[in-house]
Scaffold this active site. Structure first.
Site, PDB file in Angstrom:
ATOM      1  N   GLU A 158       4.033  13.184  -4.770  1.00  0.00           N
ATOM      2  CA  GLU A 158       3.421  13.112  -3.442  1.00  0.00           C
ATOM      3  C   GLU A 158       4.254  13.964  -2.483  1.00  0.00           C
ATOM      4  O   GLU A 158       5.474  13.829  -2.431  1.00  0.00           O
ATOM      5  CB  GLU A 158       3.383  11.672  -2.927  1.00  0.00           C
ATOM      6  CG  GLU A 158       2.707  11.606  -1.561  1.00  0.00           C
ATOM      7  CD  GLU A 158       2.669  10.208  -0.940  1.00  0.00           C
ATOM      8  OE1 GLU A 158       3.718   9.543  -0.898  1.00  0.00           O
ATOM      9  OE2 GLU A 158       1.582   9.809  -0.490  1.00  0.00           O
ATOM     10  N   GLU A 192       0.870  -1.176   0.000  1.00  0.00           N
ATOM     11  CA  GLU A 192       0.000   0.000   0.000  1.00  0.00           C
ATOM     12  C   GLU A 192       0.901   1.218   0.000  1.00  0.00           C
ATOM     13  O   GLU A 192       1.662   1.426   0.951  1.00  0.00           O
ATOM     14  CB  GLU A 192      -0.892  -0.008   1.246  1.00  0.00           C
ATOM     15  CG  GLU A 192      -2.061  -0.942   1.123  1.00  0.00           C
ATOM     16  CD  GLU A 192      -2.967  -0.630  -0.056  1.00  0.00           C
ATOM     17  OE1 GLU A 192      -2.968   0.526  -0.533  1.00  0.00           O
ATOM     18  OE2 GLU A 192      -3.645  -1.549  -0.515  1.00  0.00           O
ATOM     19  N   CYS A 233      -2.291   9.115   3.477  1.00  0.00           N
ATOM     20  CA  CYS A 233      -2.039   8.602   2.123  1.00  0.00           C
ATOM     21  C   CYS A 233      -3.169   8.994   1.181  1.00  0.00           C
ATOM     22  O   CYS A 233      -2.944   9.224   0.003  1.00  0.00           O
ATOM     23  CB  CYS A 233      -1.877   7.098   2.150  1.00  0.00           C
ATOM     24  SG  CYS A 233      -3.291   6.250   2.862  1.00  0.00           S
TER      25      CYS A 233
HETATM   26  P1  NAD Z   1       8.373   4.942   4.335  1.00  0.00           P
HETATM   27  O1  NAD Z   1       8.235   4.204   3.042  1.00  0.00           O
HETATM   28  O2  NAD Z   1       9.530   5.838   4.509  1.00  0.00           O
HETATM   29  O3  NAD Z   1       8.444   3.878   5.538  1.00  0.00           O
HETATM   30  C1  NAD Z   1       7.448   2.909   5.748  1.00  0.00           C
HETATM   31  C2  NAD Z   1       8.060   1.714   6.471  1.00  0.00           C
HETATM   32  O4  NAD Z   1       8.991   1.058   5.604  1.00  0.00           O
HETATM   33  C3  NAD Z   1       8.863   2.095   7.710  1.00  0.00           C
HETATM   34  O5  NAD Z   1       8.706   1.072   8.662  1.00  0.00           O
HETATM   35  C4  NAD Z   1      10.286   2.144   7.175  1.00  0.00           C
HETATM   36  O6  NAD Z   1      11.253   1.952   8.182  1.00  0.00           O
HETATM   37  C5  NAD Z   1      10.288   1.009   6.178  1.00  0.00           C
HETATM   38  N1  NAD Z   1      11.215   1.141   5.053  1.00  0.00           N
HETATM   39  C6  NAD Z   1      11.621   2.276   4.439  1.00  0.00           C
HETATM   40  N2  NAD Z   1      12.411   1.964   3.380  1.00  0.00           N
HETATM   41  C7  NAD Z   1      12.468   0.616   3.322  1.00  0.00           C
HETATM   42  C8  NAD Z   1      13.111  -0.307   2.455  1.00  0.00           C
HETATM   43  N3  NAD Z   1      13.855   0.105   1.422  1.00  0.00           N
HETATM   44  N4  NAD Z   1      12.975  -1.635   2.685  1.00  0.00           N
HETATM   45  C9  NAD Z   1      12.205  -2.060   3.718  1.00  0.00           C
HETATM   46  N5  NAD Z   1      11.589  -1.240   4.588  1.00  0.00           N
HETATM   47  C10 NAD Z   1      11.703   0.093   4.386  1.00  0.00           C
HETATM   48  O7  NAD Z   1       6.992   5.713   4.567  1.00  0.00           O
HETATM   49  P2  NAD Z   1       6.590   6.644   5.801  1.00  0.00           P
HETATM   50  O8  NAD Z   1       7.309   7.941   5.697  1.00  0.00           O
HETATM   51  O9  NAD Z   1       6.668   5.891   7.073  1.00  0.00           O
HETATM   52  O10 NAD Z   1       5.035   6.867   5.501  1.00  0.00           O
HETATM   53  C11 NAD Z   1       4.583   7.776   4.541  1.00  0.00           C
HETATM   54  C12 NAD Z   1       4.222   7.074   3.244  1.00  0.00           C
HETATM   55  O11 NAD Z   1       3.301   6.022   3.482  1.00  0.00           O
HETATM   56  C13 NAD Z   1       3.529   7.986   2.254  1.00  0.00           C
HETATM   57  O12 NAD Z   1       4.064   7.762   0.974  1.00  0.00           O
HETATM   58  C14 NAD Z   1       2.076   7.562   2.319  1.00  0.00           C
HETATM   59  O13 NAD Z   1       1.325   7.811   1.163  1.00  0.00           O
HETATM   60  C15 NAD Z   1       2.218   6.102   2.569  1.00  0.00           C
HETATM   61  N6  NAD Z   1       1.016   5.539   3.168  1.00  0.00           N
HETATM   62  C16 NAD Z   1       0.195   4.768   2.393  1.00  0.00           C
HETATM   63  C17 NAD Z   1      -0.970   4.261   2.923  1.00  0.00           C
HETATM   64  C18 NAD Z   1      -1.888   3.403   2.096  1.00  0.00           C
HETATM   65  O14 NAD Z   1      -2.691   2.678   2.665  1.00  0.00           O
HETATM   66  N7  NAD Z   1      -1.799   3.446   0.767  1.00  0.00           N
HETATM   67  C19 NAD Z   1      -1.318   4.521   4.263  1.00  0.00           C
HETATM   68  C20 NAD Z   1      -0.461   5.312   5.031  1.00  0.00           C
HETATM   69  C21 NAD Z   1       0.713   5.805   4.480  1.00  0.00           C
END
Ligand code: NAD
Length: 458
Positions: free
Chosen positions: A362, A241, A275
């Site tokens: 975004e 997601e 999101c």
């Molecule tokens: P992020 O991608 O930076 O991190 C999300 C999670 O992934 C964290 O636990 C992080 O430590 C981990 N992570 C980061 N890079 C990784 C990698 N290369 N490999 C494995 N794990 C990794 O996102 P964020 O800043 O925590 O959240 C914001 C983002 O989440 C926005 O883009 C938002 O749109 C999205 N989001 C989507 C939904 C949805 O349901 N579509 C819901 C909430 C947030």
């Protein structure tokens, strides 16, 4: 602390990171393990070894444990709400919505434990039936913007189906993640069936790569999701997601007061860090200026908590700069407020054109872009004109136009006369281009279970 095989432990390296209150960075919430690959390997070892007893537990028992966890969270609701405000920066009202929703999710998935079932087929005299069993070890990687709610929508169904879970929450909200795990453990999830590993992308990547993790459920940015998808590969399953660039189209017949209210709620609720948050408004020439004026007025009155972290503040201010540089008109806001915490005023840009970064990327912060559309077709083209396809809204009294928009919209979620944010817990949810989009809804439990087809002759 990490939770591995029922023990609260530091990272093997001994390294830690501090989490601070985004409204007051001098306020340290706690130190948490900066986990690495070895910690993830130990967590997966423990869950691969220990999840069997949970898988063998009757559905009734798994359901009871999830309901008990929901009750424990409900008892601690006021405390959890205050912690969420302090750790993530939600306003008290926003945090209260989350702390009431998470127990409901756990109750909902408790019921799903009973609904897992199969089908029978007639094939001559053979009885053919399908049977679902847990995948085994599930890896759950989550963001910070709903640090209780999103994990509960992953750990809830995974555990209901009888899987063991290794949970890697965001380093921005480690305390809240820990609270959810504490409740599940206290409710009776066996220590071998649940592990918690704190840290950032490194343990996340290690979890995605581990071949013993049969299913990886991820919510977060598109870049991280794509990386995880590559690591999981075709042999195992991934549920992703990711981000959005969600438009609201306003038609000339719309009630502009109503349109402005739902736009401001969608764009600036959670300080723009949702999101499904509204990041673009597409308006016809006859309504554009009056709508802009109303949105600006309401946005200026809207109570917004701090952004969740310094990187969120920097990114938001950077996009405000980029927007001005690209030639968009900053109509309101976009300034840092209060020198200590990560507060900004809601930013509203007008005259944003499709090629601008403001229209395509975004931001995940409180920045709203107004785009003009000459007619309905152009409005749809603009709405669909990004690489994202998560949520889209339309404001109109014209049902025919609304249905046409729903049909032609390239997004997984279409909202008519509603904010782009917010969703039902029992309905499918997910972006149109994202793999295994059933993050909720009737097919969700399929992600957490393998299907077997059994042929039986006497
Ligand atoms: P992020 O991608 O930076 O991190 C999300 C999670 O992934 C964290 O636990 C992080 O430590 C981990 N992570 C980061 N890079 C990784 C990698 N290369 N490999 C494995 N794990 C990794 O996102 P964020 O800043 O925590 O959240 C914001 C983002 O989440 C926005 O883009 C938002 O749109 C999205 N989001 C989507 C939904 C949805 O349901 N579509 C819901 C909430 C947030």
């Amino acid at each position: 602390m990490n939770l591995i095989a029922g023990h609260w432990t530091p990272a093997l390296s001994g390294e830690t990171f501090a989490r601070r209150n985004p409204a007051d960075p001098d306020d340290v919430i706690g130190e948490f393990p900066q986990s690495g690959r070895a910690d993830v390997a130990a967590a997966v070892d423990a869950v691969a070894e220990g999840a069997g007893a949970w898988a063998a537990a009757p559905a009734d028992e798994r359901a009871r444990v999830l309901v008990r966890a929901a009750e424990l969270l409900e008892v601690r609701r006021a405390e959890l709400t205050a912690e969420l405000v302090r750790e993530e920066g939600k306003t008290p009202a926003e945090a209260a919505v989350e702390t009431s929703r998470t127990p409901l999710n756990l109750r909902f998935y408790a019921a799903e434990a009973h609904r897992i079932g199969g089908e029978t087929y007639q094939a001559d005299s053979t009885l053919v039936y399908t049977w679902r069993e847990p995948v085994g070890v599930v890896g759950a990687i989550t963001p910070w913007n709903f640090p209780l709610n999103i994990p509960s929508r992953k750990l809830g169904p995974a555990l209901a189906a009888g899987n063991g879970v290794v949970f890697k929450p965001s380093p921005v909200t480690p305390l809240t993640a820990q609270r959810l795990v504490e409740a599940l453990l206290a409710a009776g999830v066996p220590p071998g069936a649940l592990a918690l590993v704190h840290g950032g992308a490194e343990p996340g990547a290690a979890l995605a790569e581990d071949p013993r993790v049969g299913a990886v459920t991820f919510t977060g940015s598109t870049a991280a999701g794509r990386d995880i998808h590559r690591k999981v590969g075709p042999e195992r399953r991934a549920q992703l997601e990711m981000g959005g660039k969600n438009p609201v189209v306003v038609l000339p017949d719309a009630d502009l007061g109503r349109a402005a209210r739902l736009i401001v709620k969608g764009a600036f609720g959670l300080s723009g860090q949702a999101c499904t948050g509204t990041s673009r408004v597409i308006a016809p020439p006859e309504a554009h200026d009056a709508l802009l004026e109303r949105v600006v007025k309401l946005a200026q009155e809207h109570e917004m908590g701090p952004l969740a972290a310094d990187f969120q503040l920097r990114k938001t201010l950077e996009y405000v700069r980029v927007g001005q540089e690209e030639g968009a008109r900053l109509v309101s806001g976009g300034q840092r407020r209060d020198g200590r915490g990560f507060f900004v005023t809601p930013a509203i840009f007008a005259e944003v054109t499709p090629g601008m970064r403001l229209a395509r990327e975004e931001i995940f912060g409180p920045v709203l872009a107004f785009q003009r559309a000459a007619d309905f077709d152009e409005a749809i083209a603009l709405a669909n004109g990004t690489d994202y396809g998560l949520a889209a809204g339309i404001v109109t009294h014209d049902v025919r136009r609304a249905l046409e928009f729903a049909r032609r919209s390239r997004s997984g979620l279409v909202k008519v006369n509603q904010p782009t944010t917010g969703m039902a817990m029992n309905a499918p949810f997910g972006g149109i281009e994202q793999p295994f989009k059933e993050q909720a809804g009737p097919a969700l439990m399929h992600f957490y279970t393998h299907q077997k087809t059994v042929y039986l002759s006497e």
